[in-house]
Write a protein that holds these residues in place. Structure first.
Motif, PDB file in Angstrom:
ATOM      1  N   GLU A 104       0.853  -1.186   0.000  1.00 18.43           N
ATOM      2  CA  GLU A 104       0.000   0.000   0.000  1.00 18.43           C
ATOM      3  C   GLU A 104       0.887   1.233   0.000  1.00 18.43           C
ATOM      4  N   ILE A 105       0.594   2.190  -0.877  1.00 20.08           N
ATOM      5  CA  ILE A 105       1.327   3.449  -0.915  1.00 20.08           C
ATOM      6  C   ILE A 105       0.322   4.606  -0.947  1.00 20.08           C
ATOM      7  N   ASP A 106       0.734   5.744  -0.495  1.00 24.18           N
ATOM      8  CA  ASP A 106      -0.071   6.971  -0.547  1.00 24.18           C
ATOM      9  C   ASP A 106      -1.446   6.793   0.096  1.00 24.18           C
ATOM     10  N   ASP A 107      -1.503   6.083   1.216  1.00 25.45           N
ATOM     11  CA  ASP A 107      -2.737   5.969   2.004  1.00 25.45           C
ATOM     12  C   ASP A 107      -3.948   5.495   1.185  1.00 25.45           C
ATOM     13  N   GLY A 108      -3.993   4.240   0.893  1.00 29.59           N
ATOM     14  CA  GLY A 108      -5.182   3.682   0.253  1.00 29.59           C
ATOM     15  C   GLY A 108      -5.003   3.169  -1.155  1.00 29.59           C
ATOM     16  N   ASN A 109      -3.826   3.341  -1.752  1.00 29.42           N
ATOM     17  CA  ASN A 109      -3.549   2.799  -3.078  1.00 29.42           C
ATOM     18  C   ASN A 109      -2.841   1.457  -2.929  1.00 29.42           C
ATOM     19  N   TYR A 110      -3.527   0.400  -3.306  1.00 29.98           N
ATOM     20  CA  TYR A 110      -2.978  -0.946  -3.193  1.00 29.98           C
ATOM     21  C   TYR A 110      -2.412  -1.403  -4.534  1.00 29.98           C
ATOM     22  N   TYR A 111      -1.254  -2.041  -4.487  1.00 30.63           N
ATOM     23  CA  TYR A 111      -0.636  -2.628  -5.674  1.00 30.63           C
ATOM     24  C   TYR A 111      -0.348  -4.098  -5.379  1.00 30.63           C
ATOM     25  N   VAL A 112      -0.660  -4.975  -6.335  1.00 26.66           N
ATOM     26  CA  VAL A 112      -0.441  -6.405  -6.129  1.00 26.66           C
ATOM     27  C   VAL A 112       0.369  -6.975  -7.288  1.00 26.66           C
ATOM     28  N   SER A 140       7.452 -10.754  -6.978  1.00 27.68           N
ATOM     29  CA  SER A 140       7.842  -9.903  -5.857  1.00 27.68           C
ATOM     30  C   SER A 140       7.669  -8.443  -6.253  1.00 27.68           C
ATOM     31  N   LEU A 141       7.383  -7.599  -5.259  1.00 28.99           N
ATOM     32  CA  LEU A 141       7.101  -6.187  -5.520  1.00 28.99           C
ATOM     33  C   LEU A 141       7.527  -5.342  -4.331  1.00 28.99           C
ATOM     34  N   SER A 142       8.234  -4.252  -4.609  1.00 29.68           N
ATOM     35  CA  SER A 142       8.618  -3.312  -3.558  1.00 29.68           C
ATOM     36  C   SER A 142       8.554  -1.887  -4.115  1.00 29.68           C
ATOM     37  N   TYR A 143       8.520  -0.912  -3.201  1.00 29.71           N
ATOM     38  CA  TYR A 143       8.351   0.495  -3.621  1.00 29.71           C
ATOM     39  C   TYR A 143       9.229   1.399  -2.768  1.00 29.71           C
ATOM     40  N   ASP A 144       9.904   2.343  -3.445  1.00 27.39           N
ATOM     41  CA  ASP A 144      10.724   3.321  -2.726  1.00 27.39           C
ATOM     42  C   ASP A 144      11.057   4.480  -3.664  1.00 27.39           C
ATOM     43  N   ASP A 145      10.988   5.691  -3.139  1.00 24.67           N
ATOM     44  CA  ASP A 145      11.374   6.880  -3.892  1.00 24.67           C
ATOM     45  C   ASP A 145      10.622   6.982  -5.223  1.00 24.67           C
ATOM     46  N   ASP A 146       9.304   6.780  -5.177  1.00 25.18           N
ATOM     47  CA  ASP A 146       8.438   6.876  -6.365  1.00 25.18           C
ATOM     48  C   ASP A 146       8.792   5.871  -7.456  1.00 25.18           C
ATOM     49  N   LYS A 147       9.398   4.765  -7.103  1.00 23.89           N
ATOM     50  CA  LYS A 147       9.750   3.733  -8.083  1.00 23.89           C
ATOM     51  C   LYS A 147       9.362   2.354  -7.547  1.00 23.89           C
ATOM     52  N   PHE A 148       8.975   1.490  -8.467  1.00 29.31           N
ATOM     53  CA  PHE A 148       8.653   0.108  -8.137  1.00 29.31           C
ATOM     54  C   PHE A 148       9.779  -0.797  -8.639  1.00 29.31           C
ATOM     55  N   LEU A 149      10.206  -1.723  -7.802  1.00 30.68           N
ATOM     56  CA  LEU A 149      11.152  -2.756  -8.207  1.00 30.68           C
ATOM     57  C   LEU A 149      10.427  -4.087  -8.150  1.00 30.68           C
ATOM     58  N   VAL A 150      10.353  -4.773  -9.274  1.00 32.76           N
ATOM     59  CA  VAL A 150       9.592  -6.027  -9.344  1.00 32.76           C
ATOM     60  C   VAL A 150      10.495  -7.145  -9.854  1.00 32.76           C
ATOM     61  N   VAL A 151      10.139  -8.358  -9.465  1.00 34.94           N
ATOM     62  CA  VAL A 151      10.816  -9.564  -9.947  1.00 34.94           C
ATOM     63  C   VAL A 151       9.829 -10.323 -10.819  1.00 34.94           C
ATOM     64  N   VAL A 152      10.244 -10.631 -12.045  1.00 39.97           N
ATOM     65  CA  VAL A 152       9.393 -11.347 -12.997  1.00 39.97           C
ATOM     66  C   VAL A 152       9.918 -12.766 -13.162  1.00 39.97           C
ATOM     67  N   ASP A 153       9.057 -13.716 -12.816  1.00 37.09           N
ATOM     68  CA  ASP A 153       9.355 -15.135 -13.010  1.00 37.09           C
ATOM     69  C   ASP A 153      10.688 -15.557 -12.394  1.00 37.09           C
ATOM     70  N   LYS A 154      11.062 -14.902 -11.306  1.00 39.84           N
ATOM     71  CA  LYS A 154      12.276 -15.229 -10.550  1.00 39.84           C
ATOM     72  C   LYS A 154      13.560 -15.123 -11.380  1.00 39.84           C
TER      73      LYS A 154
END
Length: 226
Positions: A104-112, A140-154
């Motif tokens: 969850e980022i910015d109070d109420g915005n969910y990302y899956v 996998s999904l993470s968020y920091d400094d207005d950027k998303f870092l994701v892992v695709v298919d390991k």
């Protein structure tokens, strides 16, 4: 005596065929991530053993309590996203794609992170929209400094901006020598069972699928002959 043995053999064959059919079909679905929505995630029978319930809890990958409205619980797992507005007493199934991670980022915005890309919801996880990487298995999904870092298919690392545009894309290449290590016999048997460990490039999984379909055909044709 001969008639009794014949009947015994016949009925034993029928029950064995049913067992093989269930075994083959369930194994086929378990070997493929895109069938994880069939996994069970809820129990209502109080007589189910605790060990079974503990195993089932592994199907939940994320749990979140809203910081502003403490009565809102959101759970994500292999059968999608469930939301409760009464402190977890009752849940509404709001999303039905297998979910590996939720933030969850910015109070109420969910990302899956799902088996079909990234999705987001801006209304307390009630409705979901595609965000990025459509059709990709995002584990996998993470968020920091207005950027998303994701892992695709390991195997791939992708950096996204807040609009879902790709900033960088890196494929993780590991030297063969780094992957060489001893494994236990139990691990080898488990890998072979799930279509891994014998051949590369998905050939082991293909052999498992063929065996599952062959057992299905054997069971069904045996039933027709009976």
């Amino acid at each position: 005596m001969r008639i009794g043995i014949h009947k015994l053999h016949k009925y034993a064959g029928v029950f064995s065929g049913i067992f093989l059919l269930l075994l083959a079909l369930s194994g086929f679905f378990l070997n493929h991530d895109n069938w994880k929505f069939l996994y069970s995630t809820t129990f209502s029978n109080r007589y189910i053993p605790n060990e079974t319930i503990q195993q089932n809890q592994r199907l939940y990958n994320a749990f979140h309590i809203d910081t502003r409205s403490r009565n809102i619980y959101t759970i994500a797992g292999f059968r999608g996203v469930y939301i409760s507005r009464d402190f977890g007493k009752n849940y509404l199934h709001s999303f039905d794609i297998p979910v590996y991670s939720m933030i969850e980022i910015d109070d109420g915005n969910y990302y899956v992170a799902t088996s079909e890309g990234l999705y987001y919801s801006s209304d307390k996880a009630n409705t979901w929209k595609r965000f990025a990487l459509d059709g990709k298995i995002v584990t996998s999904l993470s968020y920091d400094d207005d950027k998303f870092l994701v892992v695709v298919d390991k195997s791939e690392l992708i950096l996204l901006n807040k609009k879902g545009s790709i900033l960088s894309h890196t494929t993780v290449n590991i030297e063969q020598s780094e992957l060489e290590h001893d494994i236990s016999l139990s691990r080898l048997i488990r890998d072979v069972h799930y279509g891994r460990g014998l051949f590369d490039d998905g050939i082991s999984l293909l052999l498992n699928d063929f065996s599952a379909l062959w057992l299905t055909l054997l069971a069904l044709s045996g039933y027709v002959l009976w």
